[in-house]
Scaffold this active site. Structure first.
Site, PDB file in Angstrom:
ATOM      1  N   MET A 177      20.552 -17.071 -49.825  1.00  0.00           N
ATOM      2  CA  MET A 177      21.971 -16.933 -49.709  1.00  0.00           C
ATOM      3  C   MET A 177      22.248 -15.675 -50.177  1.00  0.00           C
ATOM      4  SD  MET A 177      23.952 -20.525 -49.744  1.00  0.00           S
ATOM      5  CE  MET A 177      24.063 -20.555 -51.451  1.00  0.00           C
ATOM      6  N   LEU A 180      20.437 -11.770 -54.693  1.00  0.00           N
ATOM      7  CA  LEU A 180      18.877 -11.902 -55.077  1.00  0.00           C
ATOM      8  C   LEU A 180      18.525 -11.223 -56.763  1.00  0.00           C
ATOM      9  CD1 LEU A 180      17.274 -10.485 -51.763  1.00  0.00           C
ATOM     10  CD2 LEU A 180      18.189 -12.892 -52.429  1.00  0.00           C
ATOM     11  N   HIS A 221      14.199 -15.074 -56.692  1.00  0.00           N
ATOM     12  CA  HIS A 221      13.812 -14.764 -55.195  1.00  0.00           C
ATOM     13  C   HIS A 221      12.760 -13.914 -54.896  1.00  0.00           C
ATOM     14  CE1 HIS A 221      18.391 -15.792 -55.160  1.00  0.00           C
ATOM     15  NE2 HIS A 221      18.045 -16.671 -54.102  1.00  0.00           N
ATOM     16  N   GLN A 225      27.651 -25.215 -46.396  1.00  0.00           N
ATOM     17  CA  GLN A 225      27.144 -26.047 -47.503  1.00  0.00           C
ATOM     18  C   GLN A 225      27.797 -26.251 -48.801  1.00  0.00           C
ATOM     19  OE1 GLN A 225      23.377 -23.506 -47.298  1.00  0.00           O
ATOM     20  NE2 GLN A 225      23.428 -23.744 -49.467  1.00  0.00           N
ATOM     21  N   GLY A 278      12.495 -22.454 -54.069  1.00  0.00           N
ATOM     22  CA  GLY A 278      12.047 -22.478 -55.330  1.00  0.00           C
ATOM     23  C   GLY A 278      12.380 -23.789 -55.831  1.00  0.00           C
ATOM     24  N   SER A 321      19.672 -17.914 -61.678  1.00  0.00           N
ATOM     25  CA  SER A 321      20.296 -18.383 -60.517  1.00  0.00           C
ATOM     26  C   SER A 321      21.381 -17.266 -60.336  1.00  0.00           C
ATOM     27  CB  SER A 321      21.403 -19.721 -61.135  1.00  0.00           C
ATOM     28  OG  SER A 321      22.397 -19.839 -60.262  1.00  0.00           O
TER      29      SER A 321
END
Length: 280
Positions: free
Chosen positions: A30, A33, A37, A61, A147, A185
Site C-alpha cells: 500500500m 515503503l 517491504h 479495506q 510479511g 510499519s
C-alpha cells in the site's frame, strides 16, 4: 524499472515475460515503503525472474476513513526504493484504474476472516480480498510475497486463493523489526516521540511471555500480557488472541495444537499497532 499505472499495459508486459518462460513474483503493497517491504522485494528478486511490486492505497479495506486519510503517501520515495532494489515493474494505479466500477463482491472465508481483525475491523478483510484477487488476476504471478507481521492477513489470502482457484505460491516472510524490537510499519511515522519510546514494550512483553507460558496456563499468559502492556499509560490492548496458527481459533490449553501463535493489537496513542509471536 517500468512504472505502469494502466491494467492493460501491466497485463501485456507480464504476458510477454511469461511467453519468454520467466518466473513472475508479485509483492503487493500500500506504499509508504520501509525496510520490511524491502525485505519482501529482495526475496522476490532472489527467487523470481521478474518482480512486480504494486503500490496502491486500497480504499476498500479501510473501515476507518480517518485511518485512510492519515495513511502516509510517499510515491516518489517508494519508486526510488523499488528502483534501487532492482524491481522490474512498479504498478502504481489510481483508484479509478483498480476500480473502474464498484467492487460488490463478498468473500465468505469462515473463521480465519471473522476473528481478531475480522471482528474489530468489519469489512477490512473483504477489501483485502477484493484488491489482492484483482492483483492475482491481473498479474497471474507464480509467487506472491507477504510479511508475517500481518499474520492473519496471510491466512485470509491463502483461504481466498484456494476458494477462488488461484494457482500460485503464497510466500510468508519473517517480520522485520527496528533494533529495539518494534515491528516495522508504515504507521510508525505517526507515533509521537513519547509513544515511540514505549512502543517496543509490545514485542518485549510478547517475548517475555514465552518464558511465562512455561509454567502458566493460556488464560494466565493472556492476562499477564494484557496487564503488562496496559500498565503503560500510552498504550491499550485492543485484543490479544492465543490461537491455532492455521485455523486462528483460540486455544484453551497449550496441548490443544502443535502450532500456537499469539496475535495482538495495541493502540499506541491513537496509532493501531499489530504484532505476533509463535509459542510452538
Amino acid at each position: 524499472m517500468k512504472i505502469i499505472s494502466k491494467v492493460d499495459e501491466l497485463k501485456a508486459v507480464v504476458a510477454q515475460a511469461k511467453a519468454a518462460g520467466k518466473l513472475i513474483g508479485l509483492v503487493p503493497t500500500m506504499g509508504a515503503l520501509h525496510l520490511g517491504h524491502r525485505s519482501l522485494v529482495e526475496r522476490a528478486r532472489r527467487e523470481c525472474d521478474v518482480v512486480v511490486v504494486s503500490v496502491f492505497l486500497n480504499p476498500t479495506q479501510f473501515n476507518n476513513q480517518e485511518d485512510l486519510r492519515t495513511y502516509p503517501r510517499t510515491a516518489e520515495a517508494d519508486a526510488a526504493m523499488l528502483r534501487e532494489c532492482g524491481v522490474d515493474i512498479a504498478f502504481m494505479p489510481t483508484v479509478e484504474d483498480m476500480y473502474p466500477e464498484p467492487d460488490t463482491r463478498q468473500f465468505h472465508l469462515g473463521t480465519v476472516a471473522e476473528v481478531m481483525e475480522g471482528a474489530y475491523r468489519p469489512g477490512h478483510f473483504n477489501g483485502v480480498c477484493q484488491v489482492v484477487s484483482k492483483l492475482f488476476t491481473m498479474v497471474e504471478p507464480h509467487r506472491a510475497y507477504f510479511g508475517e507481521k500481518d499474520f492473519q492477513q496471510i491466512a485470509v489470502i491463502r483461504a481466498m486463493a484456494a476458494q477462488q482457484g488461484f494457482s500460485l505460491d503464497i510466500v510468508a516472510c519473517p517480520c522485520v523489526r527496528e533494533d529495539d524490537g518494534l515491528a516495522l510499519s508504515s504507521r510508525n511515522v505517526r507515533l509521537t516521540p513519547q509513544v515511540r519510546r514505549v512502543a517496543p514494550a509490545i514485542y518485549r512483553t510478547l517475548r517475555e511471555s514465552l518464558n511465562f507460558a512455561q509454567d502458566h496456563t493460556v488464560q494466565q499468559t493472556h492476562d499477564w500480557v494484557v496487564a503488562t502492556i496496559n500498565a503503560y499509560p500510552e498504550m491499550e490492548v485492543e485484543y490479544f488472541s492465543i490461537c491455532d496458527g492455521t485455523t486462528l481459533e483460540p486455544v484453551g490449553d497449550w496441548n490443544a495444537s502443535a502450532d500456537i501463535v499469539g496475535c495482538i493489537t495495541v493502540y499506541c496513542g491513537d496509532v493501531r499497532e499489530i504484532d505476533n509471536i509463535r509459542y510452538k
